[in-house]
Scaffold this motif. Structure first.
Motif, PDB file in Angstrom:
ATOM      1  N   CYS A   1       0.874  -1.180   0.000  1.00 57.36           N
ATOM      2  CA  CYS A   1       0.000   0.000   0.000  1.00 57.36           C
ATOM      3  C   CYS A   1       0.906   1.223   0.000  1.00 57.36           C
ATOM      4  N   LEU A   2       0.732   2.091  -0.980  1.00 58.48           N
ATOM      5  CA  LEU A   2       1.549   3.296  -1.125  1.00 58.48           C
ATOM      6  C   LEU A   2       0.766   4.504  -0.624  1.00 58.48           C
ATOM      7  N   PHE A   3       1.378   5.261   0.272  1.00 61.65           N
ATOM      8  CA  PHE A   3       0.757   6.456   0.849  1.00 61.65           C
ATOM      9  C   PHE A   3       1.696   7.627   0.578  1.00 61.65           C
ATOM     10  N   THR A   4       1.277   8.544  -0.305  1.00 62.48           N
ATOM     11  CA  THR A   4       2.174   9.618  -0.751  1.00 62.48           C
ATOM     12  C   THR A   4       1.397  10.652  -1.541  1.00 62.48           C
ATOM     13  N   TYR A   5       2.052  11.737  -1.955  1.00 61.75           N
ATOM     14  CA  TYR A   5       1.475  12.625  -2.965  1.00 61.75           C
ATOM     15  C   TYR A   5       1.584  11.931  -4.313  1.00 61.75           C
ATOM     16  N   LEU A   6       0.483  11.886  -5.066  1.00 59.39           N
ATOM     17  CA  LEU A   6       0.486  11.186  -6.342  1.00 59.39           C
ATOM     18  C   LEU A   6       0.185  12.095  -7.541  1.00 59.39           C
ATOM     19  N   HIS A   7      -0.842  12.935  -7.433  1.00 60.25           N
ATOM     20  CA  HIS A   7      -1.219  13.854  -8.519  1.00 60.25           C
ATOM     21  C   HIS A   7      -1.387  13.095  -9.836  1.00 60.25           C
ATOM     22  N   LEU A   8      -2.176  12.027  -9.790  1.00 59.03           N
ATOM     23  CA  LEU A   8      -2.334  11.151 -10.952  1.00 59.03           C
ATOM     24  C   LEU A   8      -3.103  11.794 -12.094  1.00 59.03           C
TER      25      LEU A   8
ATOM     26  N   CYS B   1      -3.050   2.469  -3.741  1.00 57.96           N
ATOM     27  CA  CYS B   1      -2.479   3.822  -3.659  1.00 57.96           C
ATOM     28  C   CYS B   1      -3.449   4.775  -2.973  1.00 57.96           C
ATOM     29  N   ILE B   2      -2.993   5.388  -1.887  1.00 59.11           N
ATOM     30  CA  ILE B   2      -3.754   6.417  -1.190  1.00 59.11           C
ATOM     31  C   ILE B   2      -2.977   7.722  -1.338  1.00 59.11           C
ATOM     32  N   ALA B   3      -3.619   8.725  -1.913  1.00 54.31           N
ATOM     33  CA  ALA B   3      -2.946   9.985  -2.238  1.00 54.31           C
ATOM     34  C   ALA B   3      -3.184  11.026  -1.156  1.00 54.31           C
TER      35      ALA B   3
ATOM     36  N   LEU C   1      -8.239   7.240  -1.455  1.00 54.72           N
ATOM     37  CA  LEU C   1      -7.959   6.057  -2.261  1.00 54.72           C
ATOM     38  C   LEU C   1      -8.044   6.387  -3.749  1.00 54.72           C
ATOM     39  N   ASN C   2      -6.939   6.223  -4.449  1.00 58.06           N
ATOM     40  CA  ASN C   2      -6.885   6.507  -5.889  1.00 58.06           C
ATOM     41  C   ASN C   2      -6.841   5.239  -6.726  1.00 58.06           C
ATOM     42  N   ILE C   3      -6.121   4.207  -6.245  1.00 55.64           N
ATOM     43  CA  ILE C   3      -6.006   2.947  -6.980  1.00 55.64           C
ATOM     44  C   ILE C   3      -6.194   1.799  -5.997  1.00 55.64           C
ATOM     45  N   TYR C   4      -7.068   0.837  -6.375  1.00 54.40           N
ATOM     46  CA  TYR C   4      -7.343  -0.304  -5.508  1.00 54.40           C
ATOM     47  C   TYR C   4      -7.475  -1.564  -6.350  1.00 54.40           C
TER      48      TYR C   4
ATOM     49  N   HIS D   1     -10.609   6.685  -8.115  1.00 46.91           N
ATOM     50  CA  HIS D   1     -11.028   8.028  -7.683  1.00 46.91           C
ATOM     51  C   HIS D   1     -11.765   8.709  -8.836  1.00 46.91           C
ATOM     52  N   PRO D   2     -13.004   9.167  -8.626  1.00 45.52           N
ATOM     53  CA  PRO D   2     -13.810   9.681  -9.745  1.00 45.52           C
ATOM     54  C   PRO D   2     -13.189  10.870 -10.478  1.00 45.52           C
ATOM     55  N   GLN D   3     -12.591  11.812  -9.752  1.00 47.87           N
ATOM     56  CA  GLN D   3     -11.990  12.962 -10.416  1.00 47.87           C
ATOM     57  C   GLN D   3     -10.752  12.569 -11.216  1.00 47.87           C
ATOM     58  N   VAL D   4      -9.989  11.628 -10.687  1.00 47.40           N
ATOM     59  CA  VAL D   4      -8.815  11.154 -11.424  1.00 47.40           C
ATOM     60  C   VAL D   4      -9.257  10.449 -12.691  1.00 47.40           C
ATOM     61  N   ARG D   5     -10.268   9.576 -12.585  1.00 49.48           N
ATOM     62  CA  ARG D   5     -10.777   8.872 -13.775  1.00 49.48           C
ATOM     63  C   ARG D   5     -11.278   9.868 -14.821  1.00 49.48           C
TER      64      ARG D   5
END
Length: 360
Positions: A89-96, A113-115, A341-344, A350-354
């Motif tokens: 599990c990655l916990f960081t700034y992602l800005h995907l 991935c949790i951003a 949660l951005n990637i699982y 994540h709806p905004q990322v998608r």
């Protein structure tokens, strides 16, 4: 839980995700923390400090071998992707939202991935806040530097002098970044205008500064009017999780003052100027149509000691929750972490990322 702290390898990135004090807190709660050799050396946190705190110091390959929760500061670079596995599990700034290739690569790896930037608590972004405040303050500092003639700017002092008018500073966005930029610009005695579509924030700033600044409702017409007359423009717009809107088109540049400066703080979300492209602390600015662009994607990395301490104060409660409860249970019981949660399990969720990545 097995917690890993890799060394950041982004250009001039010296921040570290956990300080020795944070490590000691987690170790005292029964967790094992693995720290990569020299992870904090850039800000005087030596391996010995981490060993005294109860961590195990090792090389990167061993770190990822044992890790369950990986706590970082910045998104993984392409050469790191192969290290990530489904058990991590990655916990960081992602800005995907600004990086489709990274998003797809992380999804393919199976890592959860949790951003930091989308962790949300009652509408507040607690893990983005401290870095936004730093970036807002730095935006005026670097903008003033870029205005110097030796840096390609027009050669204007922000505050002017007796008998000489101050620089015109325009801040686009009145959120955390914009508020800090306004504070610094007012302190430098510049002439300040802030634009936003949120009248509540504009009224708050108007009251706070007792009419020392111009608070203008943002429309295409007002944006154009103030940007074309500006000496320094700060782009401080944010849509959580989504790409930043392109507010300043390329054709405006030729109508701006020669040697004017724009600082795009939104560059890690793709930037809010059409002509913005990511830069680094090694080569932070470039000139286009006579306008200096400063677009460093990790601005708080310029002050890594302050930034690390501020970030740890914000992230440690969430790291503790993930470690104490376990990843799955923490996501079940914590609405802020679920929002992060951005990637699982291979899904960019994540709806905004998608939406920003134009995924079905």
């Amino acid at each position: 839980m097995q917690i890993a702290v890799p060394k950041e390898i982004k250009n001039h990135e010296y921040r570290v995700s956990l300080t020795p004090e944070s490590v000691n807190h987690l170790v005292n709660r029964g967790h094992q923390v693995w720290v990569e050799h020299d992870a904090g050396a850039g800000i005087q946190y030596q391996d010995q400090d981490y060993l005294h705190a109860g961590a195990r110091v090792t090389k990167k390959s061993e770190l990822f071998k044992y890790a369950e929760l990986i706590v970082k500061v910045k998104e993984p670079l392409p050469e790191e992707i192969a290290l990530y596995q489904p058990q991590h599990c990655l916990f960081t700034y992602l800005h995907l939202a600004a990086d489709k290739a990274l998003s797809l690569a992380l999804a393919k790896s199976g890592v959860t991935c949790i951003a930091y930037e989308t962790v949300t608590d009652n509408g507040f972004l607690p893990l983005l806040q401290p870095m936004s405040e730093i970036a807002g303050r730095l935006s005026i500092q670097v903008g003033a530097h870029c205005l110097e003639k030796a840096q390609g700017g027009m050669g204007k002092l922000l505050g002017g002098l007796a008998g000489v008018e101050p620089a015109q500073v325009v801040v686009i966005g009145a959120g955390s970044v914009g508020q800090q930029a306004v504070a610094m610009a007012v302190g430098a005695q510049a002439s300040v205008t802030v634009l936003d579509t949120d009248l509540h924030k504009l009224r708050m700033l108007q009251t706070l500064y007792q009419n020392q600044i111009n608070c203008i409702y943002s429309t295409p017409a007002t944006l154009k009017k103030y940007v074309l007359n500006a000496d320094l423009v700060i782009g401080a717009v944010l849509i959580p999780g989504a790409s930043a809107p392109k507010l300043i088109p390329k054709e405006w540049l030729k109508k701006m003052k020669a040697g004017a400066v724009i600082v795009d703080v939104a560059i890690d979300q793709g930037g809010c100027f059409a002509t913005s492209k990511p830069t680094t602390h090694t080569a932070p600015s470039y000139q286009l149509d006579g306008v200096i662009h400063y677009c460093v994607t990790n601005m708080p990395g310029a002050v890594p000691l302050t930034a690390t301490q501020a970030l740890n104060s914000a992230t440690l409660p969430y790291v503790t929750e993930l470690a104490d409860s376990g990843i799955e249970q923490a996501l079940e019981i914590s609405a802020p972490l679920r929002a992060g949660l951005n990637i699982y399990k291979g899904d960019i969720c994540h709806p905004q990322v998608r939406k920003s990545l134009q995924l079905d």
